[in-house]
Design a protein around this motif. Structure first.
Motif, mmCIF file in Angstrom:
data_model
loop_
_atom_site.group_PDB
_atom_site.id
_atom_site.type_symbol
_atom_site.label_atom_id
_atom_site.label_comp_id
_atom_site.label_asym_id
_atom_site.label_seq_id
_atom_site.Cartn_x
_atom_site.Cartn_y
_atom_site.Cartn_z
ATOM 1 N N UNK A 25 0.805 -1.219 0.000
ATOM 2 C CA UNK A 25 0.000 0.000 0.000
ATOM 3 C C UNK A 25 0.842 1.275 0.000
ATOM 4 N N UNK A 26 2.096 1.167 0.440
ATOM 5 C CA UNK A 26 2.971 2.344 0.452
ATOM 6 C C UNK A 26 4.033 2.282 -0.642
ATOM 7 N N UNK A 27 3.888 1.346 -1.571
ATOM 8 C CA UNK A 27 4.886 1.183 -2.626
ATOM 9 C C UNK A 27 4.695 2.219 -3.730
ATOM 10 N N UNK A 28 5.763 2.430 -4.476
ATOM 11 C CA UNK A 28 5.731 3.447 -5.532
ATOM 12 C C UNK A 28 5.061 2.945 -6.801
ATOM 13 N N UNK A 29 5.125 1.640 -7.045
ATOM 14 C CA UNK A 29 4.509 1.078 -8.252
ATOM 15 C C UNK A 29 3.905 -0.271 -7.924
ATOM 16 N N UNK A 30 2.660 -0.482 -8.360
ATOM 17 C CA UNK A 30 1.931 -1.718 -8.061
ATOM 18 C C UNK A 30 1.226 -2.199 -9.319
ATOM 19 N N UNK A 31 1.251 -3.507 -9.550
ATOM 20 C CA UNK A 31 0.438 -4.135 -10.585
ATOM 21 C C UNK A 31 -0.717 -4.854 -9.911
ATOM 22 N N UNK A 32 -1.912 -4.727 -10.450
ATOM 23 C CA UNK A 32 -3.093 -5.359 -9.851
ATOM 24 C C UNK A 32 -3.865 -6.130 -10.909
ATOM 25 N N UNK A 60 -10.866 -3.304 -4.097
ATOM 26 C CA UNK A 60 -9.640 -2.672 -4.587
ATOM 27 C C UNK A 60 -9.146 -1.618 -3.596
ATOM 28 N N UNK A 61 -10.055 -0.826 -3.036
ATOM 29 C CA UNK A 61 -9.671 0.165 -2.034
ATOM 30 C C UNK A 61 -9.112 -0.501 -0.787
ATOM 31 N N UNK A 62 -9.720 -1.610 -0.402
ATOM 32 C CA UNK A 62 -9.255 -2.340 0.778
ATOM 33 C C UNK A 62 -7.829 -2.846 0.580
ATOM 34 N N UNK A 63 -7.531 -3.345 -0.622
ATOM 35 C CA UNK A 63 -6.211 -3.894 -0.884
ATOM 36 C C UNK A 63 -5.153 -2.809 -1.049
ATOM 37 N N UNK A 64 -5.469 -1.779 -1.822
ATOM 38 C CA UNK A 64 -4.488 -0.746 -2.117
ATOM 39 C C UNK A 64 -4.435 0.343 -1.052
ATOM 40 N N UNK A 65 -5.515 0.462 -0.288
ATOM 41 C CA UNK A 65 -5.601 1.534 0.686
ATOM 42 C C UNK A 65 -6.238 2.764 0.067
#
Length: 486
Positions: free
Chosen positions: A226-233, A274-279
Motif C-alpha cells: 500500500x505504500x509502494x511506488x509502483x503496483x500491478x493489480x 480494490x480500495x481495501x487492498x491498495x488503501x
C-alpha cells in the motif's frame, strides 16, 4: 354496373393480399436482420481467441494463429554459441563422501604408476538418503507428593501439543502453496515419501494452523504494498463454498510489487475490495486493465495494460470494415513504440529521444481512436469510445522511467493461482480461502526474493507455536520499486 362492382371487389381483394404480403415481407426482413445479427455475433464469438480477446491461451483451439514473433527458421532449443547453463560443482567442504580413483598401471605399456594427481577431474553424484520421519516421544510422568498426596503430571510443552512437528506441517502447506496438490494428494505424498500416515482432515487442520501463523507476515506485506511506488493489480474468477448446489462465486485478487506480492479472495469484484487492498490513500503508480474497480485511482497515477489494448486492436482488425483498417493503423503505431521502448530498456535509445518520439505516437493513436468512435462499426466504435475514456492512462509509462506499459508482471504472478483453481475447484470455506491467499502470498513473494520457502514456513510456524515473532516477508534490502519486468 355489375362488372364495375366485380372489378372493385377484385381490386379490394388484391389490395388486401398486397397489404398482407407487405406485412409478411416486413416480418421476414426483421427476422432476416435478427438472424444476420445473430450470425455475425456467432462468427465473432467463434473467432475470439487469446490474441483478440481476454480469453486465456489455454482455451485456444489447435491451429489458432498466434500473435507474436515471426518464425525464424531456426531449430528449437539452444542455438550455436549460446551461453551454457551447466550444473556447478559443490565445493569440497560440502561433499560428504569422496572416492579417489587413482590408476595403478599405464593403460598403454602397463607399467606401474605411483603418486596422485594434484588437480584431479571432479565428478559428483547427488543422491538423497532414505527418507523417514523423526518421532519424538514425550513421556509425561505422574508423581504423588509424599506430603499432601496430590498427584502432579509433567505437561507437554505448548509448542509440542500438535502431533505433527514444525517442518512436517510446513511441508504439508508447501505441497499445496507451491506444488498445487490437493489435500488427498498431500496425504499420499507424505505417506509415500516419509512414511507419515495422516488423514485428509489432519491435512486441513495443519493448513488452518499454518494460516494463523502466516496472518501477521501477510498483513505486514499488504501494508508494504500500500505504500509502494509502483503496483500491478489483477483479478480473476474463483470459487468459495456452495450456493444453491453450485460452487459459490468469488474473486481472486493480486496486488504485486517487484519483490512483494499479496493475494486476496473476496466475494466481490468491486471497487470496495480494490480500495481495501491498495488503501484509500494509495498514491503510487498502478498498472491494471480497464476494469472499473480501479476507477477511483487518480488517472495521472494509472497505466493501462497495452497487452490488453493490443488484443482490442486485433479485435478491430478481425471484425473488418472501416474499423479493421483503423485497427491496422493502431497496431502499426503500437509496434513502433514498443520497438523504441525495448531499445530504451536495452540502452540503445536515450530516454529523452524516446519521450520526444512518443508525442507523435500519442497524437496519432488519439486521432485513430476518435475516427473509430465516429466511423467504425457498432462494436468497434463502442470499444474505441471506452478506450478514449481512459486516454490519459495510456501514456503514464512515457513520463515515468521504469514503469512498464503492460500488466504482464501482475498476470504472471496470478497465473500460479489460476492453475491451482482449475485443479482444486476453489475452496470450501472462508477459512480455506484465508489459507490459500496467505500461502500464495508467501510462496510467490519468497520466490521473487530468492528465499527458501520451506525454511520460512518452518520458522514461521515454530515462532507461532512458541508465541514469538516470526520472520518477515519484506525484502531485507531496499526494493527497486519501478524495476518491474514487462
Amino acid at each position: 354496373m355489375v362488372e364495375v362492382d366485380a372489378r372493385d371487389a377484385r381490386i379490394a381483394q388484391l389490395e388486401k393480399r398486397l397489404e398482407a404480403a407487405l406485412e409478411r415481407i416486413a416480418q421476414l426482413e426483421e427476422e432476416n436482420e435478427r438472424l444476420r445479427e445473430e450470425n455475425r455475433w456467432l462468427k465473432e464469438r467463434m473467432g475470439l481467441n487469446s490474441s483478440n480477446s481476454s480469453k486465456p491461451p489455454s482455451s485456444d483451439t489447435p491451429g489458432t494463429p498466434r500473435q507474436g514473433k515471426r518464425p525464424t527458421g531456426r531449430r528449437p532449443g539452444g542455438q550455436p554459441g549460446h551461453k551454457k547453463h551447466e550444473r556447478a560443482l559443490l565445493p569440497p567442504e560440502d561433499v560428504q563422501h569422496v572416492v579417489e580413483l587413482v590408476p595403478r598401471e599405464c593403460r598403454g605399456c602397463k607399467r606401474r604408476l605411483n603418486g596422485q594427481d594434484t588437480a584431479p577431474r571432479r565428478h559428483q553424484v547427488v543422491e538423497v538418503p532414505p527418507l523417514s520421519a523423526i518421532v519424538t516421544e514425550y513421556r509425561c510422568h505422574a508423581l504423588q507428593c509424599p506430603g499432601c498426596g496430590v498427584v502432579t503430571r509433567g505437561e507437554v510443552p505448548v509448542h509440542a501439543r500438535s502431533v505433527f512437528g514444525d517442518r512436517l506441517t510446513a511441508l504439508a502447506s508447501l505441497l499445496v502453496g507451491k506444488y498445487r496438490l490437493s489435500k488427498r494428494l498431500v496425504k499420499d505424498a507424505l505417506s509415500d515419501m516419509l512414511g507419515v500416515e495422516l488423514s485428509v482432515g489432519s491435512v486441513s487442520n495443519l493448513e488452518g494452523e499454518m494460516s494463523e501463523a502466516l496472518a501477521p507476515p501477510t498483513a505486514e506485506a499488504l501494508a508494504y504494498v500500500q505504500t509502494s511506488e509502483a503496483v500491478n493489480a489483477d483479478e480473476t474468477g474463483f470459487a468459495q463454498g456452495r450456493e444453491g448446489g453450485r460452487a459459490g462465486r468469488a474473486w481472486l485478487w493480486v496486488v504485486a510489487t517487484a519483490l512483494v506480492v499479496v493475494f486476496h479472495i473476496a466475494r466481490s469484484r468491486g471497487g470496495k475490495v480494490a480500495r481495501q487492498l491498495l488503501g484509500a490513500d494509495f498514491a503510487g503508480f498502478l498498472t491494471t486493465d480497464r476494469w472499473s474497480a480501479y476507477a477511483w485511482v487518480d488517472a495521472g497515477l494509472r497505466q493501462l495494460c497495452w497487452a490488453h489494448l493490443t488484443r482490442d486492436f486485433q479485435g478491430f482488425i478481425d471484425r473488418g470494415g472501416r474499423g479493421g483498417r483503423i485497427g491496422r493503423e493502431l497496431m502499426r503505431e503500437r509496434n513502433r513504440f514498443f520497438k523504441w521502448y525495448h531499445r530504451v530498456r536495452d540502452g540503445t535509445l536515450s530516454r529523452e529521444r524516446f519521450e520526444e518520439r512518443m508525442r507523435g505516437v500519442e497524437r496519432r493513436v488519439g486521432q485513430l481512436l476518435r475516427a473509430a468512435a465516429l466511423r467504425a462499426e457498432k462494436k468497434t466504435a463502442g470499444m474505441a469510445r471506452e478506450i478514449l475514456q481512459w486516454e490519459k492512462c495510456l501514456w503514464t509509462f512515457v513520463d515515468v522511467p521504469g514503469l512498464e506499459p503492460t500488466n504482464n508482471f501482475g498476470e504472471r504472478c496470478i497465473r500460479h493461482a489460476v492453475m491451482y483453481r482449475k485443479t482444486s475447484f476453489g475452496t470450501q470455506s472462508e477459512e480455506g480461502s484465508r489459507f490459500v491467499e496467505r500461502i500464495f502470498t508467501s510462496t510467490t513473494t519468497l520466490k521473487l526474493q530468492g528465499r527458501d520457502v520451506l525454511a520460512f514456513l518452518t520458522e514461521t510456524l515454530a515462532a507461532h507455536r512458541r508465541g514469538l515473532r516470526g520472520p518477515s516477508l519484506l525484502p531485507s534490502a531496499p526494493e527497486p520499486q519501478l524495476a518491474l519486468t514487462a
